[in-house]
Design a protein around this motif. Structure first.
Motif, short mmCIF file in Angstrom:
data_model
loop_
_atom_site.label_atom_id
_atom_site.label_comp_id
_atom_site.label_asym_id
_atom_site.label_seq_id
_atom_site.Cartn_x
_atom_site.Cartn_y
_atom_site.Cartn_z
N LEU A 42 0.84 -1.21 0.00
CA LEU A 42 0.00 0.00 0.00
C LEU A 42 0.87 1.25 0.00
O LEU A 42 0.56 2.22 -0.70
CB LEU A 42 -0.93 0.00 1.21
CG LEU A 42 -2.09 -1.01 1.17
CD1 LEU A 42 -2.86 -0.98 2.48
CD2 LEU A 42 -3.03 -0.72 0.02
N ASN A 43 1.93 1.23 0.79
CA ASN A 43 2.84 2.38 0.82
C ASN A 43 3.52 2.56 -0.54
O ASN A 43 3.69 3.69 -1.02
CB ASN A 43 3.90 2.19 1.90
CG ASN A 43 3.34 2.45 3.29
OD1 ASN A 43 2.29 3.08 3.44
ND2 ASN A 43 4.03 1.96 4.31
N LEU A 44 3.90 1.45 -1.18
CA LEU A 44 4.54 1.52 -2.48
C LEU A 44 3.57 2.08 -3.53
O LEU A 44 3.91 2.94 -4.34
CB LEU A 44 5.05 0.12 -2.90
CG LEU A 44 5.81 0.05 -4.21
CD1 LEU A 44 7.06 0.92 -4.19
CD2 LEU A 44 6.19 -1.39 -4.51
N ALA A 101 3.13 5.71 -2.88
CA ALA A 101 4.30 6.47 -3.32
C ALA A 101 4.31 6.61 -4.83
O ALA A 101 4.60 7.69 -5.39
CB ALA A 101 5.57 5.80 -2.84
N GLN A 102 3.95 5.51 -5.54
CA GLN A 102 3.91 5.58 -7.00
C GLN A 102 2.78 6.52 -7.47
O GLN A 102 2.94 7.26 -8.43
CB GLN A 102 3.71 4.17 -7.58
CG GLN A 102 4.97 3.33 -7.51
CD GLN A 102 4.73 1.91 -8.04
OE1 GLN A 102 3.58 1.47 -8.21
NE2 GLN A 102 5.81 1.20 -8.28
N GLU A 147 1.04 11.46 -9.66
CA GLU A 147 0.29 12.73 -9.51
C GLU A 147 1.23 13.91 -9.71
O GLU A 147 0.90 14.87 -10.43
CB GLU A 147 -0.36 12.82 -8.14
CG GLU A 147 -1.58 11.98 -7.96
CD GLU A 147 -2.12 12.02 -6.52
OE1 GLU A 147 -1.63 12.85 -5.71
OE2 GLU A 147 -3.02 11.25 -6.22
N ASP A 148 2.38 13.83 -9.03
CA ASP A 148 3.36 14.92 -9.16
C ASP A 148 3.80 15.09 -10.61
O ASP A 148 3.93 16.21 -11.12
CB ASP A 148 4.59 14.65 -8.26
CG ASP A 148 4.27 14.82 -6.77
OD1 ASP A 148 3.19 15.38 -6.47
OD2 ASP A 148 5.09 14.41 -5.95
N SER A 149 4.02 13.94 -11.29
CA SER A 149 4.46 13.99 -12.68
C SER A 149 3.36 14.58 -13.57
O SER A 149 3.63 15.40 -14.45
CB SER A 149 4.81 12.57 -13.13
OG SER A 149 5.17 12.57 -14.49
N ILE A 150 2.10 14.18 -13.34
CA ILE A 150 0.97 14.69 -14.12
C ILE A 150 0.78 16.18 -13.86
O ILE A 150 0.61 16.98 -14.79
CB ILE A 150 -0.32 13.91 -13.81
CG1 ILE A 150 -0.20 12.47 -14.38
CG2 ILE A 150 -1.55 14.60 -14.36
CD1 ILE A 150 -1.30 11.53 -13.94
N ILE A 151 0.85 16.56 -12.56
CA ILE A 151 0.69 17.97 -12.20
C ILE A 151 1.82 18.80 -12.81
O ILE A 151 1.60 19.87 -13.37
CB ILE A 151 0.62 18.14 -10.67
CG1 ILE A 151 -0.70 17.58 -10.15
CG2 ILE A 151 0.81 19.59 -10.26
CD1 ILE A 151 -0.82 17.50 -8.64
#
Length: 197
Positions: A8-10, A13-14, A19-23
């Motif tokens: 779940l953590n992995l 994180a992905q 999200e960061d990459s899309i944003i």
């Protein structure tokens, strides 16, 4: 931490990285769109200013040319009016000359038109009644010098001033008005030179 928590953590994180990459990609795309929009807007503005400036300059030049042409037209009209008035005043002064001066001028004008033939000079009723006594002899002398002969008609012509000189079927109207009309442009040019230098 259990394997499930790690998974779940992995995944989280992905997902966060995704999200960061899309944003980040969206922000970059938005920045690119803004930049392209600003560039296009600036180009459109510059083109509009250039066209507007060129049109304004052309309109200004046309307005100046129009005003200049109108001023020249009015100035020419004024000059023509002044010249015509000067001509009219000159004709009036000539008509009102004392008899001796008037007929001396008539002799000078007649001399230019004398032919080596028999001719007749005619005057209007006003001039016919005031011909000086020595006029005919002086006129005959001028004609004789050019090999011709001129007699004064006792019949009045329908002219205000000047004379009509006839040789057979050919008559030359030398009334002041007729001479001015036949040589109007030359008279105007001379008057313009005198009046306006």
């Amino acid at each position: 931490m259990s394997g499930l928590d790690e998974i779940l953590n992995l995944i989280e994180a992905q997902q966060k990285q995704s999200e960061d990459s899309i944003i980040k990609a969206a922000e970059n795309k938005a920045a690119q769109i803004l930049h392209d929009g600003d560039t296009k807007a600036q180009k459109a503005y510059d083109d509009f200013i250039k066209r507007s400036s060129a049109q304004a300059e052309k309109d200004y030049e046309n307005a100046c040319n129009s005003v200049d042409a109108e001023m020249k037209r009015r100035l020419l009209s004024c000059k023509v009016e002044l010249i015509d008035r000067a001509i009219e005043e000159t004709v009036s002064k000539l008509k009102e000359l004392p008899d001796k001066e008037y007929f001396d001028m008539i002799l000078a004008l007649t001399e230019r038109h004398i032919q080596p033939e028999k001719g007749v000079i005619s005057f209007g009723s006003r001039d016919l009644s005031r011909i000086p006594s020595n006029f005919e002899s002086r006129l005959s002398e001028l004609a004789r010098k050019k090999g011709g002969q001129i007699t004064v008609s006792d019949k009045a012509e329908d002219i205000e001033d000047g004379f009509i000189l006839s040789y057979g079927m050919i008559s030359e109207n030398c009334s002041f008005r007729s001479m001015i009309e036949s040589d109007k442009e030359s008279v105007r040019d001379t008057a313009a030179t005198v009046l306006f230098g």
